[in-house]
Motif scaffolding. Structure first.
Motif, PDB file in Angstrom:
ATOM      1  N   ASP A   1       0.837  -1.216   0.000  1.00  0.00           N
ATOM      2  CA  ASP A   1       0.000   0.000   0.000  1.00  0.00           C
ATOM      3  C   ASP A   1       0.872   1.266   0.000  1.00  0.00           C
ATOM      4  OD1 ASP A   1      -2.114  -1.613  -0.058  1.00  0.00           O
ATOM      5  OD2 ASP A   1      -2.658  -1.405   2.054  1.00  0.00           O
ATOM      6  N   LYS A   2       1.947   1.220   0.796  1.00  0.00           N
ATOM      7  CA  LYS A   2       2.831   2.399   0.868  1.00  0.00           C
ATOM      8  C   LYS A   2       3.543   2.621  -0.461  1.00  0.00           C
ATOM      9  CE  LYS A   2       3.710   2.675   5.755  1.00  0.00           C
ATOM     10  NZ  LYS A   2       4.604   2.331   6.844  1.00  0.00           N
ATOM     11  N   PHE A   3       3.983   1.523  -1.092  1.00  0.00           N
ATOM     12  CA  PHE A   3       4.659   1.664  -2.381  1.00  0.00           C
ATOM     13  C   PHE A   3       3.702   2.241  -3.422  1.00  0.00           C
ATOM     14  CE2 PHE A   3       5.149  -0.373  -6.578  1.00  0.00           C
ATOM     15  CZ  PHE A   3       6.225   0.393  -7.029  1.00  0.00           C
ATOM     16  N   MET A   4       2.446   1.755  -3.427  1.00  0.00           N
ATOM     17  CA  MET A   4       1.467   2.255  -4.418  1.00  0.00           C
ATOM     18  C   MET A   4       1.227   3.749  -4.221  1.00  0.00           C
ATOM     19  SD  MET A   4       0.637  -0.140  -6.485  1.00  0.00           S
ATOM     20  CE  MET A   4       0.730  -1.928  -6.625  1.00  0.00           C
ATOM     21  N   GLN A   5       1.155   4.190  -2.963  1.00  0.00           N
ATOM     22  CA  GLN A   5       0.967   5.637  -2.687  1.00  0.00           C
ATOM     23  C   GLN A   5       2.131   6.433  -3.264  1.00  0.00           C
ATOM     24  OE1 GLN A   5       0.658   6.397   1.528  1.00  0.00           O
ATOM     25  NE2 GLN A   5      -1.212   5.168   1.678  1.00  0.00           N
ATOM     26  N   GLU A   6       3.348   5.883  -3.085  1.00  0.00           N
ATOM     27  CA  GLU A   6       4.536   6.560  -3.601  1.00  0.00           C
ATOM     28  C   GLU A   6       4.543   6.599  -5.128  1.00  0.00           C
ATOM     29  OE1 GLU A   6       5.667   8.594  -1.602  1.00  0.00           O
ATOM     30  OE2 GLU A   6       7.784   8.096  -1.792  1.00  0.00           O
ATOM     31  N   ALA A   7       4.172   5.463  -5.749  1.00  0.00           N
ATOM     32  CA  ALA A   7       4.130   5.418  -7.213  1.00  0.00           C
ATOM     33  C   ALA A   7       3.145   6.476  -7.717  1.00  0.00           C
ATOM     34  CB  ALA A   7       3.746   4.025  -7.692  1.00  0.00           C
ATOM     35  N   ALA A   8       1.976   6.566  -7.063  1.00  0.00           N
ATOM     36  CA  ALA A   8       0.953   7.545  -7.476  1.00  0.00           C
ATOM     37  C   ALA A   8       1.472   8.971  -7.281  1.00  0.00           C
ATOM     38  CB  ALA A   8      -0.325   7.320  -6.676  1.00  0.00           C
ATOM     39  N   ARG A   9       2.248   9.169  -6.237  1.00  0.00           N
ATOM     40  CA  ARG A   9       2.775  10.521  -5.975  1.00  0.00           C
ATOM     41  C   ARG A   9       3.802  10.935  -7.027  1.00  0.00           C
ATOM     42  NH1 ARG A   9       7.298  12.582  -3.969  1.00  0.00           N
ATOM     43  NH2 ARG A   9       8.217  10.619  -3.258  1.00  0.00           N
ATOM     44  N   VAL A  10       4.730  10.027  -7.388  1.00  0.00           N
ATOM     45  CA  VAL A  10       5.856  10.457  -8.240  1.00  0.00           C
ATOM     46  C   VAL A  10       5.537  10.429  -9.730  1.00  0.00           C
ATOM     47  CG1 VAL A  10       7.545   9.748  -6.489  1.00  0.00           C
ATOM     48  CG2 VAL A  10       7.025   8.186  -8.394  1.00  0.00           C
ATOM     49  N   LEU A  11       4.520   9.643 -10.141  1.00  0.00           N
ATOM     50  CA  LEU A  11       4.219   9.550 -11.581  1.00  0.00           C
ATOM     51  C   LEU A  11       3.611  10.851 -12.105  1.00  0.00           C
ATOM     52  CD1 LEU A  11       2.783   5.927 -11.960  1.00  0.00           C
ATOM     53  CD2 LEU A  11       4.823   6.840 -13.108  1.00  0.00           C
ATOM     54  N   LYS A  12       3.993  11.201 -13.340  1.00  0.00           N
ATOM     55  CA  LYS A  12       3.329  12.310 -14.037  1.00  0.00           C
ATOM     56  C   LYS A  12       1.919  11.856 -14.407  1.00  0.00           C
ATOM     57  CE  LYS A  12       7.536  13.605 -16.590  1.00  0.00           C
ATOM     58  NZ  LYS A  12       8.190  13.551 -17.908  1.00  0.00           N
ATOM     59  N   PRO A  13       1.001  12.766 -14.682  1.00  0.00           N
ATOM     60  CA  PRO A  13      -0.281  12.335 -15.261  1.00  0.00           C
ATOM     61  C   PRO A  13       0.016  11.617 -16.582  1.00  0.00           C
ATOM     62  CG  PRO A  13      -0.372  14.625 -14.566  1.00  0.00           C
ATOM     63  CD  PRO A  13       1.066  14.204 -14.428  1.00  0.00           C
ATOM     64  N   GLY A  14      -0.579  10.458 -16.782  1.00  0.00           N
ATOM     65  CA  GLY A  14      -0.284   9.658 -17.987  1.00  0.00           C
ATOM     66  C   GLY A  14       0.920   8.744 -17.806  1.00  0.00           C
ATOM     67  N   GLY A  15       1.659   8.929 -16.706  1.00  0.00           N
ATOM     68  CA  GLY A  15       2.811   8.071 -16.427  1.00  0.00           C
ATOM     69  C   GLY A  15       2.363   6.653 -16.073  1.00  0.00           C
ATOM     70  N   CYS A  16       3.277   5.694 -16.224  1.00  0.00           N
ATOM     71  CA  CYS A  16       2.879   4.281 -16.080  1.00  0.00           C
ATOM     72  C   CYS A  16       3.670   3.551 -15.004  1.00  0.00           C
ATOM     73  CB  CYS A  16       3.067   3.556 -17.410  1.00  0.00           C
ATOM     74  SG  CYS A  16       1.987   4.210 -18.688  1.00  0.00           S
ATOM     75  N   LEU A  17       3.007   2.511 -14.509  1.00  0.00           N
ATOM     76  CA  LEU A  17       3.597   1.613 -13.511  1.00  0.00           C
ATOM     77  C   LEU A  17       3.703   0.236 -14.148  1.00  0.00           C
ATOM     78  CD1 LEU A  17       4.252   1.018 -10.433  1.00  0.00           C
ATOM     79  CD2 LEU A  17       1.819   0.514 -10.172  1.00  0.00           C
ATOM     80  N   ALA A  18       4.830  -0.442 -13.982  1.00  0.00           N
ATOM     81  CA  ALA A  18       4.983  -1.798 -14.524  1.00  0.00           C
ATOM     82  C   ALA A  18       5.692  -2.663 -13.489  1.00  0.00           C
ATOM     83  CB  ALA A  18       5.790  -1.758 -15.824  1.00  0.00           C
ATOM     84  N   LEU A  19       5.034  -3.740 -13.088  1.00  0.00           N
ATOM     85  CA  LEU A  19       5.611  -4.660 -12.098  1.00  0.00           C
ATOM     86  C   LEU A  19       5.656  -6.043 -12.722  1.00  0.00           C
ATOM     87  CD1 LEU A  19       3.293  -3.588  -9.117  1.00  0.00           C
ATOM     88  CD2 LEU A  19       5.502  -2.586  -9.767  1.00  0.00           C
ATOM     89  N   HIS A  20       6.827  -6.624 -12.825  1.00  0.00           N
ATOM     90  CA  HIS A  20       6.881  -7.945 -13.456  1.00  0.00           C
ATOM     91  C   HIS A  20       7.796  -8.898 -12.690  1.00  0.00           C
ATOM     92  CE1 HIS A  20      10.870  -7.404 -15.343  1.00  0.00           C
ATOM     93  NE2 HIS A  20      10.526  -6.141 -15.422  1.00  0.00           N
ATOM     94  N   ALA A  21       7.549 -10.182 -12.927  1.00  0.00           N
ATOM     95  CA  ALA A  21       8.361 -11.217 -12.263  1.00  0.00           C
ATOM     96  C   ALA A  21       8.085 -12.541 -12.963  1.00  0.00           C
ATOM     97  CB  ALA A  21       7.989 -11.296 -10.777  1.00  0.00           C
ATOM     98  N   PHE A  22       8.595 -13.641 -12.383  1.00  0.00           N
ATOM     99  CA  PHE A  22       8.308 -14.965 -12.949  1.00  0.00           C
ATOM    100  C   PHE A  22       7.779 -15.903 -11.869  1.00  0.00           C
ATOM    101  CE2 PHE A  22      13.058 -14.901 -12.333  1.00  0.00           C
ATOM    102  CZ  PHE A  22      13.143 -15.803 -11.277  1.00  0.00           C
TER     103      PHE A  22
END
Ligand SMILES: C[S@@+](CC[C@H](N)C(=O)[O-])C[C@H]1O[C@@H](n2cnc3c(N)ncnc32)[C@H](O)[C@@H]1O
Length: 269
Positions: free
Chosen positions: A119-140
């Motif tokens: 939850d804390k990471f998502m808040q940070e991602a939302a804070r630092v992204l520009k409008p239209g900016g993207c989040l990508a989380l990947h793994a295997f």
């Protein structure tokens, strides 16, 4: 988790042995960003960047990339292994990104978000992204297949049994990975989001690469920490099984190492 990755010997081993970044996953993140926001690509932030495995290939597409990791030894190793002059590294937690509000085009994390306080990471991602900016989380998914001539079944059984032994040293991240980030997808606070699952990724590699990969897994590191002799002997037995299966040319063969990847993609409105 920081404790596992905070060992210099492990960071050196991780940098040496973890399989290279998948070009397919890099392209997936970039295509999504092009589709949703378009250029310019000014700033990307690689969160839980480790030794810079994905930071370096992504840097070729951005004016600047910042790699952030909670572990100082990972960041030290990333700095030692990076020559790109548009990459900066910081030791910092995913939950407190040292980046200005609305300044980032792409926030991404490879093989790392399953350890964040989500939850804390998502808040940070939302804070630092520009409008239209993207989040990508990947793994295997931590399940693998090895193909080579008529011994694929035996090779896959050996890697499967090896991982099953290492699972004794797993933490909660294993379930999040097996679920292909379903929980992380649900936690993304943006309406525009998608989860792409079951992406096949294949590496052509040597037996030495496979043995190295096993040593780069955090569960093997935990095994070593708890029982260094036991972990070393275990790896020797695994190597012998592979060599017995592959025969005299075991050091020359090119194996196909298959894994299943997935990616959560989201765009801030
Ligand atoms: C398996 S490594 C992946 C590294 C790199 N992204 C890659 O793909 O090779 C996971 C990394 O996440 C980092 N990490 C774990 N929890 C973190 C947190 N809360 N904040 C920042 N980094 C974290 C670890 O220190 C480690 O370097």
């Amino acid at each position: 988790m920081a404790l596992i990755f905070s060992d210099t010997e492990y960071s050196v081993r991780y940098q040496k042995y973890m399989l290279p970044a998948s070009e397919k996953m890099v392209q997936m993140m970039l295509s999504y960003l092009i589709e949703k926001k378009g250029k310019p690509f000014e700033l990307a932030v690689d969160v839980g960047c480790g030794t810079g495995r994905y930071t370096r290939p992504v840097a070729a597409h951005f004016e600047k990339v910042i790699g952030i990791d909670i572990s100082e030894s990972q960041i030290n190793e990333a700095r030692r292994s990076t020559s790109e002059d548009n990459v900066l590294y910081h030791t910092s937690p995913a939950e407190e990104l040292p980046v200005k509000d609305a300044s980032v085009d792409l926030v991404f994390a490879g093989l790392a978000a399953h350890w964040f306080i989500i939850d804390k990471f998502m808040q940070e991602a939302a804070r630092v992204l520009k409008p239209g900016g993207c989040l990508a989380l990947h793994a295997f998914i931590p399940i693998f297949e090895i193909q080579y001539q008529d011994v694929s079944e035996t090779l896959t059984a050996i890697i499967t049994e090896t991982i099953n032994v290492l699972l004794k040293y797993r933490d909660k991240s294993n379930d999040i990975m097996k679920n292909q980030y379903r929980e992380l997808f649900e936690a993304v606070p943006f309406a525009d989001k998608q989860r792409i699952t079951d992406i096949p990724v294949m590496y052509q590699c040597s037996l030495a690469d496979v043995l190295g990969f096993i040593q780069s897994i955090y569960m093997y590191q935990e095994f070593l920490k708890q029982d260094r002799d036991g972990a070393t002997e275990f790896l020797q037995r695994v190597e012998k099984r592979f060599r017995d299966t592959l025969g005299e040319s075991s050091h020359q063969v090119t194996l196909e190492f298959h894994m299943t990847c997935y990616c959560v993609l989201a765009c801030k409105s």
